[in-house]
Design a protein around this motif. Sequence first.
Motif: not given
Length: 447
Positions: A76-77, A108-109, A114-116, A147-149
């Motif tokens: 679970d990401w 890349d995947a 993870l990032a979002p 989202p945390a930029g």
Amino acid sequence: MALKITVIGTGYLGATHAAAMAELGFEVLGLDVVPEKIEMLQRGEVPMYEPGLEELLRKHVAGIEGASGRLRFTMDWAEVADFGDVHFVCVNTPQKHGEYACDMSYVDAAFESLAPHLTGPALVVGKSTVPVGSADRLAARLAELAPAGEDVELAWNPEFLREGLAVQDTLHPDRIVVGVRGDRGEKLLREVYATPMAEGSPFVVTDFPTAELVKTSANSFLATKISFINAMAEVCEAAGGDVAKLAEAIGYDERIGKKFLRAGIGFGGGCLPKDIRAFMARAGELGADQALTFLREIDSINMRQRGQMVELAREALGGGAFLGKRVAVLGATFKPDSDDVRDSPALNVAGQIHLQGGQVTVYDPKGMVNARRLFPTLGYADSAIEAVRGADVVLHLTEWREFRELDPAQLGEAAAQRIVLDGRNALDPSVWRAAGWTYRAMGRPSA
């Protein structure tokens, strides 16, 4: 508050890193996208052979009796993003099919997945071996997707694991290299590696490109050293010299050193061959291809060794065809203390002889399952003596300790002919000759 660590990708690098981080006292959550791998790890089992890793894993995996419980696994990401302060990306970067370049799709995947989910401050740390310039690109992608930029930072922390010594190399590294852009990333990584640093492991802080280049340049240097001594073996074959004595003599020069100077059938595995090819490809993209043209020759020397071993075997059998000849191959993995057969010189030699009509029987202490999967048409035996039974020639192609400790006299009673070809220059010629064997090694025509 203690840092919480996640490890994304639980293959060879990731499983080792996750277990080691738990050993260093951190709460660790490992993520993989392959359910079978997660199930294995949750049982305290590893999907590969690496000395000491399974024991370390079982010491910390939650749910195992007597374990610390500091290590868990998930698919679970969102859970990973919510759990971790520091996220280590440890996914594979194989060679692209039909190209020299590195396949970045898994890295890349991982970043895209993870990032979002990163809604608060976090440090993402790349450990995968990537082409120089990747970290700059991935940092921009993180800033775009998270989202945390700006509260999400990237660092690059290359791995230097040696198969067979991976646990030791993670817990007691000979150096820690971190590529960072700000003080916060450096501070967090100093916290992560506080224990090995207190033991004296050097901590090298640099920029992204340099951190990426350290791994590929280190592997290129090792590959160059191995291919250099193999080139000297070719000259020794032509001139009647002894490459083992030559290596001993030049190894006493402290500028050169003894390590990686054993001539033989060359390097393989999942790192050195693909890393030097990816390095050449990336240098070409950067317009610096001439700087690395020597690596093409390094690669060529290395691959040539395999064919030379096949020819040595042909000569030992009288110089004719392999058809109807029985050939015993001791070793299938690319190196000892591993079950890794990726780009294995030993299996490549065995396969070439098999394709030329030889009846090849292989034995390896740990690599049999993987070898059978890769080369199902070869013959396999359950022991060295069974592999050698009825053999016209014996090829020693992976330098396992078990092979160095074999009794040549006992082996000789099983073989049809007592001819041994040492593809790793690791056996004791005098012991084998005393037992009636004709001993021959690469680069030592008169030894």
